[in-house]
Design an enzyme around this catalytic site. Structure first.
Site, mmCIF file in Angstrom:
data_model
loop_
_atom_site.group_PDB
_atom_site.id
_atom_site.type_symbol
_atom_site.label_atom_id
_atom_site.label_comp_id
_atom_site.label_asym_id
_atom_site.label_seq_id
_atom_site.Cartn_x
_atom_site.Cartn_y
_atom_site.Cartn_z
ATOM 1 N N LYS A 52 0.833 -1.208 0.000
ATOM 2 C CA LYS A 52 0.000 0.000 0.000
ATOM 3 C C LYS A 52 0.866 1.256 0.000
ATOM 4 O O LYS A 52 0.579 2.230 -0.704
ATOM 5 C CB LYS A 52 -0.919 -0.006 1.217
ATOM 6 C CG LYS A 52 -2.053 -1.026 1.160
ATOM 7 C CD LYS A 52 -2.862 -0.994 2.436
ATOM 8 C CE LYS A 52 -4.134 -1.823 2.335
ATOM 9 N NZ LYS A 52 -3.906 -3.253 2.222
ATOM 10 N N GLN A 96 -5.174 -2.561 9.519
ATOM 11 C CA GLN A 96 -4.911 -3.824 8.832
ATOM 12 C C GLN A 96 -5.448 -5.003 9.647
ATOM 13 O O GLN A 96 -5.145 -5.153 10.826
ATOM 14 C CB GLN A 96 -3.410 -4.001 8.597
ATOM 15 C CG GLN A 96 -3.027 -5.276 7.863
ATOM 16 C CD GLN A 96 -3.598 -5.333 6.448
ATOM 17 O OE1 GLN A 96 -3.707 -4.328 5.767
ATOM 18 N NE2 GLN A 96 -3.977 -6.520 6.028
ATOM 19 N N ASP A 119 -11.088 2.048 3.683
ATOM 20 C CA ASP A 119 -11.572 0.745 3.227
ATOM 21 C C ASP A 119 -13.060 0.757 2.884
ATOM 22 O O ASP A 119 -13.563 -0.192 2.280
ATOM 23 C CB ASP A 119 -11.330 -0.318 4.307
ATOM 24 C CG ASP A 119 -10.065 -1.129 4.051
ATOM 25 O OD1 ASP A 119 -9.625 -1.185 2.881
ATOM 26 O OD2 ASP A 119 -9.519 -1.705 5.002
#
Length: 291
Positions: A52, A96, A119
Site C-alpha cells: 500500500k 490492517q 476501506d
C-alpha cells in the site's frame, strides 16, 4: 476464446489518472495522506501494508505508518485510531486485519472516523450504501467490490439485468458486493450463496456472472458454469505445490473453466491489484472533497 481480464493493466491506468489528480490537489495546497495501523508482524499483513505504501509513493500520496506490537491492548490500538482521526495530515486510513486474537475488530472499526475510512467498511458508510441505491454516493466505497465493478466496466462487460451468483458471505466482498451490483447504475440481479445454500451448483449454472469469494481452492468446475459466463475469482488459498515444495496462491475457480467462459479474471493478477487501486482512489476522492 475467453478474454483475460488484466487487473494489473487496469489498475496501472487508474493509478496514472490518480497521480495527475494528486498533482492538481497539491497545486491547491492539499496533500493527500494514507495512514495504516499495523498490529503485530503477520507476514501477509506486513507485505500487504508495504504494498500500500509503495502504491502511495507511485502516485505521490504521503504515507503515515503506525505500527504496534502483537501484544498491544485494545486501548492502545484505540488510541492510535483516535490519533489518526485527529491528524489533519491523514486524509484516510486503514486498520490492517486480522488483529491479534482477543481484540474486538468490529469495536475498533467502529472508532474510525467514517470520513477517513479508506476501506469503506465502517458501519456508517455501509449504511449510506444501503440507503442510496439511486444517485451518487459521496462516502467511501468498499474497495474490493468497487474494484470488481470497475474492472468489468473497463472491459465493457455490461451487468444491466444480468444474473450474478456470488459465492461466499464474508464482509470484505460477499455481503457487500451485492449492494453495489444492485444499485440503479449497475442494475444486476444477485444471488448470494454460502455454506448453507442448497444446490449451490445449480445456482452457478444459471448465472451470467460468477463472483467467487470463498477461499476454497478450485471449487468452481467447468460443469458448474454455463457457456459464455463471466468468471471473477476473488478467492485466495495457499496451496502446496508438491513438485516445488513451495506454496502458491490458488483461486476458487478451476482454470479449466476458462475455455468455457467468455471472460475471466486471473488469480493472481485480476482483482487483487484493483483492490489496492480502489484504496488509493478512496483516499484521493476524500482529499478532493476537502478542496
Amino acid at each position: 476464446m475467453a478474454v483475460r481480464i488484466d487487473g494489473k493493466a487496469v489498475s496501472a491506468r487508474i493509478k496514472k489518472d490518480l497521480a495527475a489528480r494528486v498533482e492538481t490537489l497539491k497545486a491547491q495546497g492539499i496533500e493527500p495522506g494514507l495512514g495504516t495501523i499495523l498490529v503485530g508482524s503477520d507476514p501477509g499483513s506486513v507485505k500487504y501494508v508495504a504494498g500500500k505504501h509503495a502504491d502511495c509513493a507511485e502516485i505521490g500520496v504521503n504515507s503515515i505508518k503506525r505500527e504496534l506490537s502483537g501484544d498491544a491492548t485494545f486501548e492502545q490500538i484505540a488510541e492510535t485510531v483516535r490519533e489518526l482521526n485527529e491528524d489533519p495530515a491523514c486524509t484516510g486510513y486503514i486498520v490492517q486485519l486480522p488483529l491479534p486474537k482477543g481484540i474486538d475488530e468490529n469495536a475498533i472499526i467502529d472508532l474510525i472516523d467514517p470520513s477517513k475510512d479508506a476501506d469503506g467498511m465502517h458501519p456508517y458508510n455501509l449504511g449510506e450504501l444501503v440507503l442510496h441505491a439511486k444517485g451518487d454516493i459521496t462516502t467511501p466505497l468498499p474497495c474490493t467490490p468497487r474494484g470488481v465493478i470497475e474492472l468489468l466496466g473497463s472491459y465493457d462487460i455490461d451487468l444491466d439485468g444480468k444474473e450474478v451468483c456470488v459465492l461466499g458471505r464474508g464482509i470484505t466482498i460477499g455481503r457487500t458486493i451485492g449492494l453495489l451490483l444492485t444499485r440503479k447504475s449497475v442494475n444486476a440481479t444477485v444471488t448470494l450463496c454460502h455454506t448453507g445454500t442448497k444446490d449451490v451448483r445449480d445456482h452457478m449454472r444459471r448465472a451470467d456472472v460468477i463472483v467467487a469469494a470463498m477461499g476454497s481452492a478450485g471449487f468452481v468446475k467447468p460443469d458448474d458454469i454455463k457457456e459464455g459466463a463471466v468468471l471473477v475469482d476473488v478467492g485466495v488459498s495457499r496451496v502446496l505445490d508438491e513438485e516445488t515444495g513451495r506454496y502458491r496462491v490458488k483461486g476458487d475457480i478451476d482454470k479449466a473453466c476458462y475455455e468455457k467462459a467468455s471472460a475471466y479474471t486471473p488469480n493472481p493478477g485480476g482483482v487483487g491489484p484493483m483492490t489496492r487501486a480502489m484504496l488509493l482512489q478512496n483516499v484521493v476522492e476524500m482529499a478532493e472533497r476537502r478542496a
